[in-house]
Design a protein around this motif. Sequence first.
Motif, mmCIF file in Angstrom:
data_model
loop_
_atom_site.group_PDB
_atom_site.id
_atom_site.type_symbol
_atom_site.label_atom_id
_atom_site.label_comp_id
_atom_site.label_asym_id
_atom_site.label_seq_id
_atom_site.Cartn_x
_atom_site.Cartn_y
_atom_site.Cartn_z
ATOM 1 N N PHE A 148 15.534 33.677 13.460
ATOM 2 C CA PHE A 148 14.851 33.798 12.161
ATOM 3 C C PHE A 148 15.871 33.785 11.014
ATOM 4 O O PHE A 148 15.696 33.086 10.007
ATOM 5 N N LYS A 203 10.421 43.674 12.949
ATOM 6 C CA LYS A 203 9.135 43.436 13.603
ATOM 7 C C LYS A 203 9.254 42.351 14.670
ATOM 8 O O LYS A 203 8.649 42.453 15.752
ATOM 9 N N ILE A 204 10.043 41.302 14.373
ATOM 10 C CA ILE A 204 10.233 40.225 15.349
ATOM 11 C C ILE A 204 10.960 40.741 16.586
ATOM 12 O O ILE A 204 10.607 40.408 17.724
ATOM 13 N N SER A 249 11.131 42.098 8.416
ATOM 14 C CA SER A 249 10.636 40.978 9.229
ATOM 15 C C SER A 249 11.392 40.873 10.543
ATOM 16 O O SER A 249 10.777 40.742 11.614
ATOM 17 N N GLN A 250 12.721 40.944 10.482
ATOM 18 C CA GLN A 250 13.493 40.843 11.714
ATOM 19 C C GLN A 250 13.226 42.033 12.630
ATOM 20 O O GLN A 250 13.166 41.885 13.863
ATOM 21 N N ILE A 261 13.075 42.132 2.788
ATOM 22 C CA ILE A 261 12.186 41.203 3.503
ATOM 23 C C ILE A 261 12.748 40.875 4.886
ATOM 24 O O ILE A 261 12.032 40.932 5.897
#
Length: 502
Positions: A445, A432-433, A429-430, A425
């Motif tokens: 994050f 994409k950020i 997520s990181q 996860i």
Amino acid sequence: MSEKQALEDTNVSEDQSKEDLENHVKPEVGDADKCADDLSPQDGHGVVQPTHLYKRRWMIVLLFSSYSLCNSFQWIQYGIIGNIFMHFYNVDSFTIDWMSMIYMLSYIPFIFPVTWLLDKKGLRVIALVATALNCAGTWIKVASVKPNLFAVTFLGQFSCSCAQVFILGMPSRIASVWFGSEEVSTACSIGVFGNQLGIAIGFLVPPILVPNVDDLDVLAHHISVMFYITAGAATVLFILVVFVFQERPELPPTQAQATARSIPPEQYSYIDSIKRLLRNRPFILLLITYGLNVGCFYAVGTLLNRMIIERYPGEEVNAGRIGLTIVIAGMVGSLICGIWLDRTKTYKQTTLAVYFMSMVGMIVYTATLNLGHLWVVFITAGSLGFFMTGYLPLGFEFAVELTYPESEGTSSGLLNCSAQVFGIIFTISQGKIIDRFGTLAGNIFLCVFLLIGTVITGLIKSDLRRQNANLQARAAAEGRMSEQDYGATALISQPQTPPSQA
């Protein structure tokens, strides 16, 4: 009985008592050979059982640490030179990220059958399967060094990722099965040490062996050299496990382990064990916090090349060295924490302090990454690694304390499963950020989730069940010694019948 004979018996009892206190670990009873005749090894409840520490235990943990190193090296060997493999195989960055994330994804479905197999077949079978899969994966990679064979290299990485399932949760199990209660945390740290050292080498060596060149034939040669070295090491380790690795010592090292052995197999249910663990509130909180912390570490390790290259173009080798700094500092932290736990038994306090400092380290690393000075990044990354990677054995050992007498493999497996879930996860997520908002936002994050983990860690109740079991066994042993001393003293004090009256 004559007074002389009674005195001799007293001396023998005193000598044995001293030996009992000095020979092995404090909570345990002394020399197994002297105890075997008058103690029942079958009764695990209330009766002191014979224990012994074998020198072979160090060979076992070092061999495990070595094949763990070989496997963990391959976790990051693609990601740390991701731009080079993107060029060679003509794939995008997200595809290369999956070469690391496959280690996390494979763990989640396979950990439960592997833990069941560990409880049914034991450590040796698990070690054999782990090294066999790892060896097979390395040789598959050797056959994949062509630009059109990315699927083959992915298959090899998948085989190694399956081997990892048989490795990652084993340090606490090996420590409990082979080591005394004064050594278990240190032994667990040595087991984790191999995994960390492998990651460190994975950060350092690939950028050196595989330089960023445009000629695909030259690049293929460099990649092939790296794969052949890995395959050779994996093959040697597989052979060593076949001939050297032992299931368990003949006599248990601690009273807690003796009690665990005394439970009949038919009375143990893996499903019931899982249910008991999931009803254990302190363990559930630890499960969440461990996943958050280690998941952040996985994300940082996987995306480190992208973080560094974005701000410092052309610094692939230094990106690897920064990764090396993170892990080497973490290895030192792991060993220090393990030794500290063995001496103080302050599991809750140490875990909370290290978790808090992991959060602080991540904040400092985030704030300094974009300053434009690589030497500053080396220092802050090292401080982050010291605490974040140093947390790994703390989580394992704290879990064993909270869940005794449940299987160490089961509790460790659940912890690692949580870490893999959060790792996937956080990495996705990181990533994409970072692509959308930049490295700073991606690291903030992770800082937020480390703060959440620190707060939850403070809520964990410190219920040290394994330590309590060992203390109770020690008290029983000391009570038995006192009874022996009292009996001998009573014999001395009895009036002796003169020979003329006999």
